[in-house]
Enzyme design. Structure first.
Site, PDB file in Angstrom:
ATOM      1  N   ILE A  15     -74.318 -19.419  30.133  1.00  0.00           N
ATOM      2  CA  ILE A  15     -73.324 -19.542  31.198  1.00  0.00           C
ATOM      3  C   ILE A  15     -72.302 -20.619  30.853  1.00  0.00           C
ATOM      4  O   ILE A  15     -71.106 -20.473  31.138  1.00  0.00           O
ATOM      5  CB  ILE A  15     -74.008 -19.825  32.559  1.00  0.00           C
ATOM      6  CG1 ILE A  15     -72.995 -19.763  33.706  1.00  0.00           C
ATOM      7  CG2 ILE A  15     -74.709 -21.159  32.573  1.00  0.00           C
ATOM      8  CD1 ILE A  15     -72.506 -18.405  34.044  1.00  0.00           C
ATOM      9  N   LYS A  98     -76.262 -23.405  40.138  1.00  0.00           N
ATOM     10  CA  LYS A  98     -77.154 -22.991  41.227  1.00  0.00           C
ATOM     11  C   LYS A  98     -78.464 -22.459  40.651  1.00  0.00           C
ATOM     12  O   LYS A  98     -78.486 -22.003  39.505  1.00  0.00           O
ATOM     13  CB  LYS A  98     -76.464 -21.936  42.104  1.00  0.00           C
ATOM     14  CG  LYS A  98     -75.981 -20.674  41.362  1.00  0.00           C
ATOM     15  CD  LYS A  98     -77.104 -19.703  41.066  1.00  0.00           C
ATOM     16  CE  LYS A  98     -76.690 -18.706  40.032  1.00  0.00           C
ATOM     17  NZ  LYS A  98     -77.877 -17.997  39.483  1.00  0.00           N
ATOM     18  N   ASP A 179     -82.322 -17.117  41.323  1.00  0.00           N
ATOM     19  CA  ASP A 179     -81.242 -16.736  40.413  1.00  0.00           C
ATOM     20  C   ASP A 179     -80.186 -15.869  41.078  1.00  0.00           C
ATOM     21  O   ASP A 179     -78.988 -16.041  40.820  1.00  0.00           O
ATOM     22  CB  ASP A 179     -81.819 -16.001  39.200  1.00  0.00           C
ATOM     23  CG  ASP A 179     -80.819 -15.926  38.056  1.00  0.00           C
ATOM     24  OD1 ASP A 179     -80.272 -16.981  37.696  1.00  0.00           O
ATOM     25  OD2 ASP A 179     -80.578 -14.819  37.547  1.00  0.00           O
TER      26      ASP A 179
END
Length: 334
Positions: A15, A98, A179
């Site tokens: 990411i 997150k 997730d």
């Protein structure tokens, strides 16, 4: 040129490499000055690939760099608390991937440390920065679809064969609720502007994947008898959609969470008894918007649109969902 926020990145995750680092580099007010990994070789390789000036073989070295003003933390979930606290203690602002932590208590503790050291904290739920979500809120507030009666949301993918994935490690904060469930849950809270009262969740806990929830389906009860029904999963065919159902119409949001960066403008489809219409919102990279918003907060003092208290509230709902799934019982939040 406006002053640029100097970023350091803790970790070389996918990411970070594919989304967040390029987005900061594309933003007008951000520069990725340094990257760190526990493997100096990995840090050096990504620094060379993405043209990052400095690389470090430990996270401690990066947060000790006096030129770094903010850190982005894309580490596995169980490491978020430790490195948020260490970064805050070093005077660095924090954008944390997150979910912010493994539970609401952890998130509250790390956010308090950030407050104590006078640094900003934001949870990197990037989709919320796209302007189409403000437009959805405007349509709801206008009364066009009447009173909201229900919200439906989903976010699924199939990565179950990747057995070494950290998302499938229970002690590292794995599972589909952590997730993917954060997306429809945070979206419903955002659209309604309210906090849930109770949750009931059923989940598939897979022995093949260290006992994490590979699929979860839930009911989230909001005030005034409105509810979110959702499902999230990492062992199912991929989709990401939201629907907001009102007394006089509904709003359909196809490909709602992960496709805002494509060349096709994001779509809002509004259905009423008399007509259906499609609204197109500008093509915007949500990750770039997230970086710009965070930079404005640090450099200009512009309030963050999603506060640390919002992070704690969302984590409380996720905690309740996991508790419900494991106990097979309804869990109250009030």
């Amino acid at each position: 040129m406006n002053k640029q926020l100097q970023w350091g990145v803790l970790g070389t995750s996918t990411i970070a490499k594919n989304a967040v680092i390029p987005a900061i580099q594309q933003s007008e007010r951000g520069e990725v000055l340094a990257i760190a990994s526990r493997s100096k070789e990995k840090a050096e390789a990504l620094a060379e690939e993405l043209d990052i000036a400095r690389c470090y073989g430990s996270y401690e070295e990066l947060i000790a760099d006096p030129d770094i003003e903010a850190v982005y933390i894309p580490l596995p979930n169980h490491m978020h608390k430790e490195w948020t606290i260490k970064a805050a203690q070093a005077g660095k602002h924090v954008l944390c991937e997150k979910p912010a932590a493994l539970n609401a208590d952890e998130s509250a503790e790390m956010i308090q440390v950030c407050k104590d050291h006078g640094v900003l904290f934001a949870e990197a739920i990037m989709y919320r920065y796209h302007p189409k979500h403000r437009r959805v809120q405007e349509i709801i507030a206008s009364g066009e679809i009447g009173a909201v009666r229900a919200i439906h949301g989903n976010f699924t993918c199939n990565t179950a064969d990747d057995k070494d994935n950290v998302r499938f490690k229970r002690e590292m904060g794995g599972g589909s609720l952590f997730d993917l469930g954060v997306y429809p849950i945070s979206a419903a809270r955002m659209y309604l502007g309210q906090e849930p009262e109770a949750v009931t969740v059923h989940a598939l806990f897979s022995d093949e994947h260290d006992g994490v929830d590979m699929m979860a389906s839930g009911l989230v009860e909001f005030p005034e008898s409105v509810a979110l029904t959702f499902d999230c999963g990492m062992w199912a065919s991929g989709r990401a959609e939201m629907e907001i159902l009102g007394t006089d119409g509904r709003i359909e949001l196809p490909k709602v969470f992960g496709w805002e960066n494509s060349d096709i403008p994001p779509q809002i489809i509004v259905h009423t008894d008399s007509v259906s219409r499609e609204e197109r919102v500008s093509v915007s990279n949500s990750y770039v918007l997230q970086a710009e918003t965070f930079a404005a907060a640090v450099l200009d003092g512009t309030p963050l649109p999603f506060t640390p208290d919002n992070t704690i509230a969302n984590m409380r709902v996720i905690d309740a969902c996991l508790q419900s799934a494991r106990t097979r019982q309804r869990v109250s939040l009030i």
